[in-house]
Motif scaffolding. Structure first.
Motif, PDB file in Angstrom:
ATOM      1  N   ALA A 123       0.814  -1.223   0.000  1.00 35.94           N
ATOM      2  CA  ALA A 123       0.000   0.000   0.000  1.00 35.94           C
ATOM      3  C   ALA A 123       0.843   1.267   0.000  1.00 35.94           C
ATOM      4  CB  ALA A 123      -0.928   0.004   1.218  1.00 35.94           C
ATOM      5  N   VAL A 124       2.161   1.116   0.150  1.00 26.94           N
ATOM      6  CA  VAL A 124       3.049   2.266   0.321  1.00 26.94           C
ATOM      7  C   VAL A 124       3.786   2.585  -0.982  1.00 26.94           C
ATOM      8  CG1 VAL A 124       5.123   3.093   1.519  1.00 26.94           C
ATOM      9  CG2 VAL A 124       3.333   1.866   2.789  1.00 26.94           C
ATOM     10  N   ALA A 125       3.698   3.846  -1.380  1.00 25.08           N
ATOM     11  CA  ALA A 125       4.391   4.293  -2.594  1.00 25.08           C
ATOM     12  C   ALA A 125       5.833   4.707  -2.304  1.00 25.08           C
ATOM     13  CB  ALA A 125       3.634   5.464  -3.231  1.00 25.08           C
ATOM     14  N   GLN A 126       6.043   5.311  -1.124  1.00 26.96           N
ATOM     15  CA  GLN A 126       7.392   5.800  -0.808  1.00 26.96           C
ATOM     16  C   GLN A 126       7.526   6.034   0.691  1.00 26.96           C
ATOM     17  OE1 GLN A 126       8.364   9.740  -2.173  1.00 26.96           O
ATOM     18  NE2 GLN A 126      10.569   9.374  -2.172  1.00 26.96           N
ATOM     19  N   VAL A 127       8.725   5.789   1.209  1.00 24.34           N
ATOM     20  CA  VAL A 127       9.097   6.162   2.574  1.00 24.34           C
ATOM     21  C   VAL A 127      10.307   7.074   2.464  1.00 24.34           C
ATOM     22  CG1 VAL A 127       9.851   5.338   4.844  1.00 24.34           C
ATOM     23  CG2 VAL A 127       8.271   3.957   3.483  1.00 24.34           C
ATOM     24  N   THR A 128      10.288   8.208   3.187  1.00 22.60           N
ATOM     25  CA  THR A 128      11.341   9.211   2.992  1.00 22.60           C
ATOM     26  C   THR A 128      12.491   9.115   3.986  1.00 22.60           C
ATOM     27  OG1 THR A 128      10.186  10.811   4.408  1.00 22.60           O
ATOM     28  CG2 THR A 128       9.695  10.869   2.029  1.00 22.60           C
ATOM     29  N   TYR A 129      12.533   8.107   4.807  1.00 24.03           N
ATOM     30  CA  TYR A 129      13.516   8.046   5.883  1.00 24.03           C
ATOM     31  C   TYR A 129      14.948   7.986   5.361  1.00 24.03           C
ATOM     32  CZ  TYR A 129      15.575   6.553  10.338  1.00 24.03           C
ATOM     33  OH  TYR A 129      16.327   6.470  11.487  1.00 24.03           O
ATOM     34  N   ALA A 130      15.772   8.927   5.791  1.00 24.47           N
ATOM     35  CA  ALA A 130      17.159   8.995   5.312  1.00 24.47           C
ATOM     36  C   ALA A 130      18.006   7.832   5.811  1.00 24.47           C
ATOM     37  CB  ALA A 130      17.795  10.320   5.732  1.00 24.47           C
ATOM     38  N   GLY A 131      17.529   7.115   6.821  1.00 29.07           N
ATOM     39  CA  GLY A 131      18.254   5.960   7.318  1.00 29.07           C
ATOM     40  C   GLY A 131      18.128   4.723   6.451  1.00 29.07           C
ATOM     41  N   LEU A 132      17.283   4.780   5.407  1.00 25.33           N
ATOM     42  CA  LEU A 132      17.151   3.660   4.476  1.00 25.33           C
ATOM     43  C   LEU A 132      18.202   3.764   3.375  1.00 25.33           C
ATOM     44  CD1 LEU A 132      13.255   3.647   4.019  1.00 25.33           C
ATOM     45  CD2 LEU A 132      14.623   1.994   5.323  1.00 25.33           C
ATOM     46  N   PRO A 133      18.800   2.655   2.973  1.00 25.67           N
ATOM     47  CA  PRO A 133      19.778   2.690   1.883  1.00 25.67           C
ATOM     48  C   PRO A 133      19.205   3.271   0.586  1.00 25.67           C
ATOM     49  CG  PRO A 133      19.895   0.597   3.030  1.00 25.67           C
ATOM     50  CD  PRO A 133      18.695   1.311   3.580  1.00 25.67           C
ATOM     51  N   SER A 134      17.889   3.170   0.399  1.00 29.93           N
ATOM     52  CA  SER A 134      17.254   3.675  -0.822  1.00 29.93           C
ATOM     53  C   SER A 134      17.114   5.193  -0.836  1.00 29.93           C
ATOM     54  CB  SER A 134      15.859   3.052  -0.973  1.00 29.93           C
ATOM     55  OG  SER A 134      15.057   3.367   0.154  1.00 29.93           O
ATOM     56  N   SER A 135      17.305   5.850   0.303  1.00 32.55           N
ATOM     57  CA  SER A 135      17.125   7.299   0.372  1.00 32.55           C
ATOM     58  C   SER A 135      18.246   8.032  -0.368  1.00 32.55           C
ATOM     59  CB  SER A 135      17.112   7.772   1.826  1.00 32.55           C
ATOM     60  OG  SER A 135      17.195   9.192   1.892  1.00 32.55           O
ATOM     61  N   PRO A 136      17.910   9.070  -1.158  1.00 28.67           N
ATOM     62  CA  PRO A 136      18.961   9.854  -1.814  1.00 28.67           C
ATOM     63  C   PRO A 136      19.829  10.621  -0.822  1.00 28.67           C
ATOM     64  CG  PRO A 136      16.801  10.873  -2.118  1.00 28.67           C
ATOM     65  CD  PRO A 136      16.557   9.527  -1.501  1.00 28.67           C
ATOM     66  N   TYR A 137      19.395  10.696   0.436  1.00 32.98           N
ATOM     67  CA  TYR A 137      20.156  11.427   1.457  1.00 32.98           C
ATOM     68  C   TYR A 137      20.870  10.500   2.432  1.00 32.98           C
ATOM     69  CZ  TYR A 137      17.171  14.879  -0.630  1.00 32.98           C
ATOM     70  OH  TYR A 137      16.532  15.668  -1.551  1.00 32.98           O
ATOM     71  N   ASN A 138      20.846   9.195   2.136  1.00 34.31           N
ATOM     72  CA  ASN A 138      21.470   8.225   3.029  1.00 34.31           C
ATOM     73  C   ASN A 138      22.965   8.459   3.180  1.00 34.31           C
ATOM     74  OD1 ASN A 138      22.742   5.091   3.122  1.00 34.31           O
ATOM     75  ND2 ASN A 138      21.135   5.565   4.607  1.00 34.31           N
ATOM     76  N   ASP A 139      23.618   8.935   2.106  1.00 30.66           N
ATOM     77  CA  ASP A 139      25.065   9.142   2.171  1.00 30.66           C
ATOM     78  C   ASP A 139      25.450  10.307   3.075  1.00 30.66           C
ATOM     79  OD1 ASP A 139      24.006  11.043   0.443  1.00 30.66           O
ATOM     80  OD2 ASP A 139      25.798  11.101  -0.826  1.00 30.66           O
ATOM     81  N   ARG A 140      24.477  11.172   3.425  1.00 30.52           N
ATOM     82  CA  ARG A 140      24.778  12.301   4.306  1.00 30.52           C
ATOM     83  C   ARG A 140      24.698  11.916   5.779  1.00 30.52           C
ATOM     84  NH1 ARG A 140      21.243  17.159   1.397  1.00 30.52           N
ATOM     85  NH2 ARG A 140      22.396  17.146  -0.584  1.00 30.52           N
ATOM     86  N   VAL A 141      24.036  10.814   6.081  1.00 25.29           N
ATOM     87  CA  VAL A 141      23.757  10.477   7.471  1.00 25.29           C
ATOM     88  C   VAL A 141      25.052  10.298   8.258  1.00 25.29           C
ATOM     89  CG1 VAL A 141      22.723   8.781   9.022  1.00 25.29           C
ATOM     90  CG2 VAL A 141      21.496   9.486   6.953  1.00 25.29           C
ATOM     91  N   ALA A 142      25.983   9.513   7.749  1.00 26.96           N
ATOM     92  CA  ALA A 142      27.224   9.236   8.485  1.00 26.96           C
ATOM     93  C   ALA A 142      28.024  10.509   8.748  1.00 26.96           C
ATOM     94  CB  ALA A 142      28.076   8.236   7.711  1.00 26.96           C
ATOM     95  N   ARG A 143      27.937  11.473   7.830  1.00 29.09           N
ATOM     96  CA  ARG A 143      28.721  12.709   7.953  1.00 29.09           C
ATOM     97  C   ARG A 143      28.011  13.761   8.804  1.00 29.09           C
ATOM     98  NH1 ARG A 143      28.783  16.964   4.261  1.00 29.09           N
ATOM     99  NH2 ARG A 143      27.721  15.656   2.732  1.00 29.09           N
ATOM    100  N   ILE A 144      26.712  13.940   8.622  1.00 28.78           N
ATOM    101  CA  ILE A 144      25.970  15.001   9.305  1.00 28.78           C
ATOM    102  C   ILE A 144      25.334  14.498  10.600  1.00 28.78           C
ATOM    103  CG2 ILE A 144      24.118  16.703   9.073  1.00 28.78           C
ATOM    104  CD1 ILE A 144      26.474  17.192   7.187  1.00 28.78           C
ATOM    105  N   CYS A 145      24.828  13.273  10.586  1.00 31.79           N
ATOM    106  CA  CYS A 145      24.131  12.693  11.746  1.00 31.79           C
ATOM    107  C   CYS A 145      24.721  11.325  12.058  1.00 31.79           C
ATOM    108  CB  CYS A 145      22.635  12.558  11.464  1.00 31.79           C
ATOM    109  SG  CYS A 145      21.815  14.103  11.046  1.00 31.79           S
ATOM    110  N   PRO A 146      25.946  11.287  12.577  1.00 33.71           N
ATOM    111  CA  PRO A 146      26.654  10.009  12.712  1.00 33.71           C
ATOM    112  C   PRO A 146      25.984   9.004  13.643  1.00 33.71           C
ATOM    113  CG  PRO A 146      27.852  11.798  13.797  1.00 33.71           C
ATOM    114  CD  PRO A 146      26.778  12.437  12.988  1.00 33.71           C
ATOM    115  N   ASN A 147      25.103   9.456  14.524  1.00 34.71           N
ATOM    116  CA  ASN A 147      24.422   8.519  15.424  1.00 34.71           C
ATOM    117  C   ASN A 147      23.063   8.080  14.909  1.00 34.71           C
ATOM    118  OD1 ASN A 147      26.430   8.290  17.393  1.00 34.71           O
ATOM    119  ND2 ASN A 147      25.770  10.149  18.426  1.00 34.71           N
ATOM    120  N   GLY A 148      22.752   8.433  13.662  1.00 42.15           N
ATOM    121  CA  GLY A 148      21.498   7.970  13.079  1.00 42.15           C
ATOM    122  C   GLY A 148      20.662   9.084  12.502  1.00 42.15           C
ATOM    123  N   ALA A 149      19.668   8.697  11.707  1.00 48.45           N
ATOM    124  CA  ALA A 149      18.866   9.645  10.938  1.00 48.45           C
ATOM    125  C   ALA A 149      17.603  10.095  11.660  1.00 48.45           C
ATOM    126  CB  ALA A 149      18.498   9.028   9.582  1.00 48.45           C
ATOM    127  N   GLY A 150      17.482   9.823  12.944  1.00 46.13           N
ATOM    128  CA  GLY A 150      16.351  10.306  13.710  1.00 46.13           C
ATOM    129  C   GLY A 150      15.163   9.367  13.678  1.00 46.13           C
TER     130      GLY A 150
END
Length: 425
Positions: free
Chosen positions: A311-338
């Motif tokens: 039923a889900v079209a998209q999930v925006t969580y940056a902690g998912l490998p599929s997120s276009p912002y996943n590569d920023r997590v380790a640099r900007i939010c090293p303890n996780g994406a919230g």
């Protein structure tokens, strides 16, 4: 000795009460404070001595919270106020004047977009909203009347992670302060000052307190910006008539912004935090790292499950490998994406409403960052005042639901989401 985050979140700003030995910070529920003598009173009012005058300005319970928040953010000082929205106005107040503007990200909380696009016009200020993934757009929006750049570290509602290093570089080249709203991340996940932020604002209402009991806000001053360099910040660099020509930056150096916010901002705007609210927030911060670890752990588990739901079209969580912002997590939010993200449903607007109404563990409220899991349909509530184009730009399209993952058992959360999605069609 340098202490770790877990130690500082318990001890920073808190000392045994000298009068009673009380170990927990007392609630100083008082309006005013007795002066030692007339000279002491005069010195306080002239800013020649630091102390307590009147609780609109300073209060010992609030002061303990200010020290704790500033310490956790790595700032020089902080001022606590009545709400996150008050914190935003307090952050801008010493910088702005009629005809001046700020440049802000399109990915902001809906109430912030309204405050910046509508309310600040009443002060003669204005705001340009641009995509902060486009450095040229940010630079193109800056003109001679720009006085600040504003973004969120992890944007509400979509969990978008801002490239703070890139934005700070633009701010530095322009000689402008970068203001970062760190509400969704907290200093446990992200420390914006280490990425070049000048000021950090918080809605303490959310994760910092963590239990949905009080409203509060904070502005943290990095102490690193040269307010006298450009002539653009006269409130901080030039003589202040109300204090016999005192120059805040010359007198207080790295604490200029903090002292101005108390001595002028709280004095005249009166956005005071009450001491009981400060007490609740101090207690909440004691477990901040423990809660944020659980929020992140649960969010990864739940978002991963939702991403594979039919039923889900998209999930925006940056902690998912599929997120276009996943590569920023380790640099900007090293303890996780919230613990905050959005879910787009294939059934559209009506399915979103049925889904929200069908949840049982999740509370349908206009808040985030609680120990409880929360849900809201932003397009019909928090972002309702925006056009559909603005809603989409902010990550709150009509087919999108915002989810704030709490610290419950993740299997129970998944079961609740599953039954609500089935009932939503």
């Amino acid at each position: 000795m340098t202490h770790g985050f877990d130690t500082l979140q318990v001890h920073a700003g808190a000392r045994p009460d000298p009068a009673t030995g009380a170990r927990q910070t007392p609630i100083y529920q008082t309006t005013a404070y007795v002066f030692r003598d007339a000279d002491h009173a005069a010195a306080l009012f002239n800013l020649q001595e630091v102390g307590y005058i009147y609780s609109r300005l300073t209060n010992p319970t609030v002061a303990a919270l200010q020290e704790r928040v500033a310490t956790l953010e790595g700032g020089a000082g902080a001022v606590c106020v009545s709400s996150g929205h008050a914190a935003q106005i307090m952050a801008l107040f010493p910088l702005m004047g009629p005809g001046l503007n700020i440049v802000a990200s399109t990915r902001l909380y809906g109430g912030t977009i309204t405050q910046f696009s509508q309310t600040i016009k009443r002060f003669g200020w204005s705001c340009s909203f641009v995509d902060f993934d486009d450095p040229a757009a940010i630079e193109g929006a800056i003109d001679e009347n720009t006085r600040a750049i504003f973004c969120e570290s992890i944007a509400n509602p979509g969990g978008y992670v801002t490239d703070l290093d890139a934005v700070a570089a633009i701010a530095d080249r322009a000689g402008l302060p970068l203001i970062v709203d760190n509400t969704s991340a907290t200093p446990y996940l992200c420390r914006p000052i280490e990425h070049g932020a000048t000021l950090v604002v918080h809605s303490l209402t959310k994760y910092m307190t963590g239990n949905g009991t009080v409203t509060g806000g904070a502005v943290v001053d990095s102490g690193k910006f040269d307010w006298s360099a450009s002539g653009k910040f006269p409130s901080l660099a030039d003589p202040e008539p109300a204090y016999h020509g005192l120059k805040f930056h010359e007198t207080f150096g790295g604490l200029a912004f903090t002292f101005h916010s108390i001595a002028v901002g709280l004095r005249d705007l009166g956005m005071t935090m009450n001491p009981q609210g400060a007490h609740y927030t101090l207690m909440g911060i004691e477990t901040l790292s423990l809660r944020m670890q659980k929020h992140v752990e649960n969010a990864v588990r739940v978002a991963s499950w939702l991403e594979n739901h039919p039923a889900v079209a998209q999930v925006t969580y940056a902690g998912l490998p599929s997120s276009p912002y996943n590569d920023r997590v380790a640099r900007i939010c090293p303890n996780g994406a919230g613990g905050l993200f959005t879910v787009a449903l294939k059934g559209g607007y009506e399915s979103c409403l049925k889904f929200v109404d069908g949840l049982e563990i999740f509370s349908h409220v206009a808040n985030l960052g609680d120990a409880r899991s929360l849900v809201i349909h932003s397009a019909s509530t928090t972002h309702r005042q925006l056009s559909e184009e603005q809603q989409i730009a902010a990550g709150a399209a009509p087919n999108v639901v915002r989810i704030s993952i709490g610290i419950e058992d993740p299997d129970d959360l998944i079961a609740d989401l599953d039954q609500a999605l089935k009932n939503a069609g």
